[in-house]
Design an enzyme around this catalytic site. Structure first.
Site, PDB file in Angstrom:
ATOM      1  N   ASN A   9       0.851  -1.183   0.000  1.00  0.00           N
ATOM      2  CA  ASN A   9       0.000   0.000   0.000  1.00  0.00           C
ATOM      3  C   ASN A   9       0.895   1.245   0.000  1.00  0.00           C
ATOM      4  O   ASN A   9       1.695   1.433   0.923  1.00  0.00           O
ATOM      5  CB  ASN A   9      -0.896  -0.037   1.242  1.00  0.00           C
ATOM      6  CG  ASN A   9      -1.815   1.161   1.334  1.00  0.00           C
ATOM      7  OD1 ASN A   9      -1.386   2.277   1.081  1.00  0.00           O
ATOM      8  ND2 ASN A   9      -3.052   0.944   1.714  1.00  0.00           N
ATOM      9  N   HIS A  12       1.000   6.250   1.780  1.00  0.00           N
ATOM     10  CA  HIS A  12       1.735   7.217   2.603  1.00  0.00           C
ATOM     11  C   HIS A  12       2.879   7.915   1.864  1.00  0.00           C
ATOM     12  O   HIS A  12       3.433   8.878   2.377  1.00  0.00           O
ATOM     13  CB  HIS A  12       2.163   6.574   3.923  1.00  0.00           C
ATOM     14  CG  HIS A  12       0.962   6.201   4.730  1.00  0.00           C
ATOM     15  ND1 HIS A  12      -0.076   7.087   4.935  1.00  0.00           N
ATOM     16  CD2 HIS A  12       0.596   5.042   5.327  1.00  0.00           C
ATOM     17  CE1 HIS A  12      -1.025   6.481   5.636  1.00  0.00           C
ATOM     18  NE2 HIS A  12      -0.648   5.244   5.883  1.00  0.00           N
ATOM     19  N   ARG A  20       2.946  18.823   2.144  1.00  0.00           N
ATOM     20  CA  ARG A  20       3.585  20.066   1.732  1.00  0.00           C
ATOM     21  C   ARG A  20       3.011  20.629   0.434  1.00  0.00           C
ATOM     22  O   ARG A  20       3.475  21.656  -0.043  1.00  0.00           O
ATOM     23  CB  ARG A  20       5.093  19.832   1.550  1.00  0.00           C
ATOM     24  CG  ARG A  20       5.833  19.600   2.844  1.00  0.00           C
ATOM     25  CD  ARG A  20       5.908  20.856   3.705  1.00  0.00           C
ATOM     26  NE  ARG A  20       6.706  21.892   3.109  1.00  0.00           N
ATOM     27  CZ  ARG A  20       8.017  22.039   3.324  1.00  0.00           C
ATOM     28  NH1 ARG A  20       8.638  21.240   4.156  1.00  0.00           N
ATOM     29  NH2 ARG A  20       8.686  22.997   2.738  1.00  0.00           N
ATOM     30  N   HIS A  45      -5.758   3.525  -1.454  1.00  0.00           N
ATOM     31  CA  HIS A  45      -7.073   3.799  -0.878  1.00  0.00           C
ATOM     32  C   HIS A  45      -7.451   5.223  -1.280  1.00  0.00           C
ATOM     33  O   HIS A  45      -6.801   6.178  -0.862  1.00  0.00           O
ATOM     34  CB  HIS A  45      -6.971   3.660   0.650  1.00  0.00           C
ATOM     35  CG  HIS A  45      -8.267   3.847   1.365  1.00  0.00           C
ATOM     36  ND1 HIS A  45      -8.395   3.651   2.727  1.00  0.00           N
ATOM     37  CD2 HIS A  45      -9.507   4.205   0.938  1.00  0.00           C
ATOM     38  CE1 HIS A  45      -9.639   3.884   3.093  1.00  0.00           C
ATOM     39  NE2 HIS A  45     -10.342   4.231   2.024  1.00  0.00           N
ATOM     40  N   ARG A  47      -9.534   7.892  -0.502  1.00  0.00           N
ATOM     41  CA  ARG A  47     -10.435   8.299   0.582  1.00  0.00           C
ATOM     42  C   ARG A  47     -11.301   9.469   0.154  1.00  0.00           C
ATOM     43  O   ARG A  47     -10.888  10.287  -0.687  1.00  0.00           O
ATOM     44  CB  ARG A  47      -9.625   8.702   1.821  1.00  0.00           C
ATOM     45  CG  ARG A  47      -8.864   7.569   2.454  1.00  0.00           C
ATOM     46  CD  ARG A  47      -8.261   7.998   3.773  1.00  0.00           C
ATOM     47  NE  ARG A  47      -9.266   7.987   4.820  1.00  0.00           N
ATOM     48  CZ  ARG A  47      -9.389   7.035   5.728  1.00  0.00           C
ATOM     49  NH1 ARG A  47      -8.560   6.017   5.767  1.00  0.00           N
ATOM     50  NH2 ARG A  47     -10.343   7.099   6.631  1.00  0.00           N
ATOM     51  N   ARG A  51      -7.073  12.656   1.341  1.00  0.00           N
ATOM     52  CA  ARG A  51      -5.933  13.098   2.160  1.00  0.00           C
ATOM     53  C   ARG A  51      -4.586  12.602   1.634  1.00  0.00           C
ATOM     54  O   ARG A  51      -3.567  13.144   1.970  1.00  0.00           O
ATOM     55  CB  ARG A  51      -6.107  12.668   3.621  1.00  0.00           C
ATOM     56  CG  ARG A  51      -6.047  11.184   3.818  1.00  0.00           C
ATOM     57  CD  ARG A  51      -6.067  10.819   5.286  1.00  0.00           C
ATOM     58  NE  ARG A  51      -7.382  10.983   5.877  1.00  0.00           N
ATOM     59  CZ  ARG A  51      -7.773  10.338   6.969  1.00  0.00           C
ATOM     60  NH1 ARG A  51      -6.947   9.534   7.594  1.00  0.00           N
ATOM     61  NH2 ARG A  51      -8.987  10.503   7.449  1.00  0.00           N
ATOM     62  N   HIS A  52      -4.612  11.531   0.840  1.00  0.00           N
ATOM     63  CA  HIS A  52      -3.335  11.091   0.263  1.00  0.00           C
ATOM     64  C   HIS A  52      -3.463  10.837  -1.240  1.00  0.00           C
ATOM     65  O   HIS A  52      -3.184  11.710  -2.041  1.00  0.00           O
ATOM     66  CB  HIS A  52      -2.686   9.924   1.041  1.00  0.00           C
ATOM     67  CG  HIS A  52      -3.608   8.868   1.584  1.00  0.00           C
ATOM     68  ND1 HIS A  52      -4.480   8.176   0.803  1.00  0.00           N
ATOM     69  CD2 HIS A  52      -3.756   8.388   2.848  1.00  0.00           C
ATOM     70  CE1 HIS A  52      -5.130   7.306   1.555  1.00  0.00           C
ATOM     71  NE2 HIS A  52      -4.736   7.406   2.807  1.00  0.00           N
ATOM     72  N   GLU A  72      -8.777   0.304  -2.758  1.00  0.00           N
ATOM     73  CA  GLU A  72      -9.596   0.243  -1.536  1.00  0.00           C
ATOM     74  C   GLU A  72     -10.549   1.416  -1.550  1.00  0.00           C
ATOM     75  O   GLU A  72     -10.142   2.543  -1.872  1.00  0.00           O
ATOM     76  CB  GLU A  72      -8.707   0.355  -0.296  1.00  0.00           C
ATOM     77  CG  GLU A  72      -7.828  -0.843  -0.076  1.00  0.00           C
ATOM     78  CD  GLU A  72      -6.907  -0.641   1.111  1.00  0.00           C
ATOM     79  OE1 GLU A  72      -6.148  -1.571   1.404  1.00  0.00           O
ATOM     80  OE2 GLU A  72      -6.929   0.445   1.738  1.00  0.00           O
ATOM     81  N   THR A 103      -8.013   3.127   8.691  1.00  0.00           N
ATOM     82  CA  THR A 103      -9.222   2.292   8.708  1.00  0.00           C
ATOM     83  C   THR A 103      -9.281   1.537  10.040  1.00  0.00           C
ATOM     84  O   THR A 103      -8.483   0.637  10.286  1.00  0.00           O
ATOM     85  CB  THR A 103      -9.183   1.302   7.524  1.00  0.00           C
ATOM     86  OG1 THR A 103      -8.785   2.016   6.358  1.00  0.00           O
ATOM     87  CG2 THR A 103     -10.536   0.670   7.295  1.00  0.00           C
ATOM     88  N   GLU A 153     -10.604  -9.844   3.096  1.00  0.00           N
ATOM     89  CA  GLU A 153      -9.344  -9.468   3.748  1.00  0.00           C
ATOM     90  C   GLU A 153      -9.633  -9.343   5.239  1.00  0.00           C
ATOM     91  O   GLU A 153     -10.526  -8.596   5.649  1.00  0.00           O
ATOM     92  CB  GLU A 153      -8.802  -8.156   3.176  1.00  0.00           C
ATOM     93  CG  GLU A 153      -7.479  -7.769   3.840  1.00  0.00           C
ATOM     94  CD  GLU A 153      -6.802  -6.564   3.197  1.00  0.00           C
ATOM     95  OE1 GLU A 153      -6.995  -6.313   1.995  1.00  0.00           O
ATOM     96  OE2 GLU A 153      -6.069  -5.874   3.932  1.00  0.00           O
ATOM     97  N   HIS A 193      -3.237  -4.871   7.875  1.00  0.00           N
ATOM     98  CA  HIS A 193      -3.410  -3.693   8.727  1.00  0.00           C
ATOM     99  C   HIS A 193      -2.514  -3.764   9.966  1.00  0.00           C
ATOM    100  O   HIS A 193      -2.575  -4.719  10.726  1.00  0.00           O
ATOM    101  CB  HIS A 193      -4.852  -3.455   9.178  1.00  0.00           C
ATOM    102  CG  HIS A 193      -5.111  -1.985   9.389  1.00  0.00           C
ATOM    103  ND1 HIS A 193      -4.705  -1.319  10.503  1.00  0.00           N
ATOM    104  CD2 HIS A 193      -5.654  -1.063   8.561  1.00  0.00           C
ATOM    105  CE1 HIS A 193      -5.005  -0.040  10.360  1.00  0.00           C
ATOM    106  NE2 HIS A 193      -5.584   0.143   9.200  1.00  0.00           N
ATOM    107  N   GLY A 215       1.241  -1.406   4.312  1.00  0.00           N
ATOM    108  CA  GLY A 215       1.563  -0.053   3.866  1.00  0.00           C
ATOM    109  C   GLY A 215       2.479   0.671   4.831  1.00  0.00           C
ATOM    110  O   GLY A 215       3.688   0.789   4.616  1.00  0.00           O
TER     111      GLY A 215
END
Ligand code: PXP
Length: 245
Positions: A9, A12, A20, A45, A47, A51-52, A72, A103, A153, A193, A215
């Site tokens: 994953n 990040h 930034r 993922h 979202r 956010r990423h 995801e 999550t 999963e 996870h 991840g």
């Protein structure tokens, strides 16, 4: 021995970029490195709060990935529509709350069975393999079976977050029981996870697990040893643990 697969994953990498508002580090570049280092699949993922990972990342990753893209996503009309449009090989439905750090639990399939079943069928019609991210609970696995998904999963977060050895043993046992139950019910069973280089071994030893999705632990390790090395180390740990199972 069946070799367990490693899905990496890369969310990040994008988290750092978004922090930034720069163009780097680029998750697309991460895909080249991660796949070259031996990952069997790439997970992202998308979202609701973006956010990423962003849509643009996913579309570029889809164009260059030589493994398999696992998207995801929450069970929402907007996400289902998006998946139907871009058609990744695999989608994993996860619960999503805006305020959570990550999550935090599995999908409550039992509570929203007809909605989830309908969502799974919409994606299946597009040729997408669907899985459900669920806690290691037998009644949730049975509900997933009724949704006719080929894959689940199992959420390993409670195992990873256990504060005492006793609690960890208890959570590990729950994961083992759930994996074996699902495997006997002919489901393909993935897990993930909160796994990292100190706690992945016990999970990797469970011979019925098809794939581990990792991840944060890999990206965190990559700060010190580089991304390629972090993926190789994780892959080696997983294969070594499985060969001793
Ligand atoms: N599997 C699923 C379904 C997830 O939602 C996540 C986190 O996005 C992971 C695996 C990976 O978790 P971690 O980043 O803690 O390794």
């Amino acid at each position: 021995m069946k070799r367990p697969l490693l899905g990496v994953n890369i969310d990040h990498v994008a988290t750092l970029r978004q922090a930034r508002g720069t163009r780097y580090p680029d998750p697309v570049e991460a895909v080249f490195i991660v796949e070259h280092a031996g990952a069997d699949g790439i997970t992202v993922h998308l979202r609701e709060d973006r956010r990423h990972i962003q849509e643009r990342d996913i579309e570029l990753i889809q164009a260059i990935s030589v493994t398999r893209l696992n998207l995801e996503m929450a069970v929402t009309d907007a996400m289902i529509c998006y998946a139907e449009k871009i058609k990744p090989e695999h989608c994993c439905f996860v619960p999503e709350k805006r305020e959570e750090l990550t999550t935090e639990g599995g999908l409550d399939v039992l509570a929203q069975e007809s909605r989830i079943k309908e969502a799974c069928q919409s994606l299946k019609k597009e040729g997408i393999e669907v899985s459900l991210f669920i806690d290691p609970e037998i009644n949730q696995i049975e509900a997933a079976q009724r949704c006719e998904v080929p894959v689940i999963e199992i959420h390993t977060g409670a195992y990873a977050d256990a504060q005492t050895e006793r609690e960890r043993e208890y959570e590990l046992h729950r994961v083992i029981k759930a994996v074996q139950f699902a495997h006997q019910a002919s489901l393909i069973v993935n897990a993930g996870h909160g796994l990292h280089d100190q706690n992945v071994q016990a999970i990797a030893r469970i011979s019925e697990i098809n794939e581990l999705n990792i991840g944060h632990g890999i990206i965190a390790r990559s700060i010190f040893v580089g991304l390629s090395q972090a993926v190789r180390e994780m892959k080696n740990l997983i294969l070594a643990a499985r060969s001793h199972s």
